[in-house]
Design an enzyme around this catalytic site. Structure first.
Site, PDB file in Angstrom:
ATOM      1  N   ALA A 174      84.098 -32.437  17.928  1.00 52.62           N
ATOM      2  CA  ALA A 174      84.911 -32.464  19.138  1.00 52.62           C
ATOM      3  C   ALA A 174      85.087 -33.909  19.589  1.00 52.62           C
ATOM      4  O   ALA A 174      84.334 -34.794  19.183  1.00 52.62           O
ATOM      5  CB  ALA A 174      84.247 -31.639  20.236  1.00 52.62           C
ATOM      6  N   GLU A 200      82.358 -25.051  13.512  1.00 55.72           N
ATOM      7  CA  GLU A 200      82.556 -23.830  14.297  1.00 55.72           C
ATOM      8  C   GLU A 200      83.950 -23.251  14.063  1.00 55.72           C
ATOM      9  O   GLU A 200      84.118 -22.024  14.008  1.00 55.72           O
ATOM     10  CB  GLU A 200      82.314 -24.124  15.772  1.00 55.72           C
ATOM     11  CG  GLU A 200      80.827 -24.361  16.073  1.00 55.72           C
ATOM     12  CD  GLU A 200      80.564 -24.852  17.476  1.00 55.72           C
ATOM     13  OE1 GLU A 200      79.756 -24.232  18.174  1.00 55.72           O
ATOM     14  OE2 GLU A 200      81.171 -25.875  17.873  1.00 55.72           O
TER      15      GLU A 200
END
Length: 257
Positions: free
Chosen positions: A66, A115
């Protein structure tokens, strides 16, 4: 489809979504997550698209994590909302698509990148891929489904080790643990995914969507996966694809789904 951070290429019955932030190693920021949601949503409604492949641009990274700069100063409330919204519009959204999603993992798949790959229905990796959940090294935990999907794929013990050590594993290790289905050289990655997609495309999209729903049910809290399988099996009997599939079998010909 025109986007800033992703590229969507649509073929006859498949589509490839490429996360295109090479200077950031394709890190997920808020805008990229929103664009991915929009692309998946549009492709899901296009009944000509029977398989979606998700990958990253370049040879270094699928998604290297991220974009930490976006949330380094978040409050508890902002952090909670970041995870909740991410689950809703991307990670859970992808897992529950009725259109099969294959993650073509090229290079680093770390944090939110892993993820995202785990939210896909299955994964293929290039030999240079490295995977891990390094969040605890930043004083936080995986927030986009990593603590739930990783144990489902590799087992609780290995998932605990990966999360607590924040260590990366190689593509071959990922295959050994069941995290990816295949490992190939980088130049063979998309061709193999497209070959797998062509096998999927030959089958009933309606039945595949029902199978995805049934398999996912087993990993949903307080849902009996067997009951969902029974329900979806029964529902299949009233579909045109069931009629075509069984008729073609009895007539000794290939079905035309």
């Amino acid at each position: 489809m025109n986007f800033e951070n992703i590229v969507v290429e649509q073929n006859e019955n498949s589509a490839i979504i490429t996360i295109n932030r090479p200077t950031k190693l394709n890190a997920l920021n808020k805008n990229t997550i929103a664009e991915l949601h929009e692309a998946f949503k549009l492709l899901e409604t296009d009944k000509s698209v029977k398989v979606i492949i998700i990958t990253g641009s370049g040879e270094k990274a699928f998604v290297a994590g991220a974009d930490i700069s976006e949330f380094a100063n978040f409050s508890v409330e902002e952090g909670t909302e970041l995870a909740r919204k991410g689950h809703e519009i991307l990670f859970d959204f992808v897992q529950n698509l009725s259109t099969p999603v294959i993650a073509a993992v090229n290079g680093f798949a770390l944090g939110g990148g892993l993820e995202l790959a785990m939210a896909a229905h299955f994964r293929v990796a290039s030999s240079n891929a490295k995977m891990g959940l390094p969040e605890v090294s930043l004083g936080v935990i995986p927030g986009y489904g990593g603590t739930q999907r990783l144990p489902q794929l590799v087992g609780k013990g290995k998932a605990m080790e990966m999360i607590m050590t924040a260590a990366m594993i190689s593509a071959e290790e990922a295959k050994q643990y069941g995290l990816v289905n295949y490992v190939v050289e980088q130049e063979e990655l998309l061709p193999l995914c497209e070959k797998l997609a062509s096998k999927i495309i030959r089958n009933s999209s309606v039945a595949i969507g029902a199978a995805i729903k049934a398999v996912n049910a087993n990993y949903t809290n307080c849902v009996n996966g067997y009951s969902v399988e029974i329900e979806q099996f029964g529902v299949s009997f009233e579909t045109d694809d069931f009629k075509e599939g069984t008729t073609a079998f009895l007539e000794k010909r290939k079905p035309n789904f």
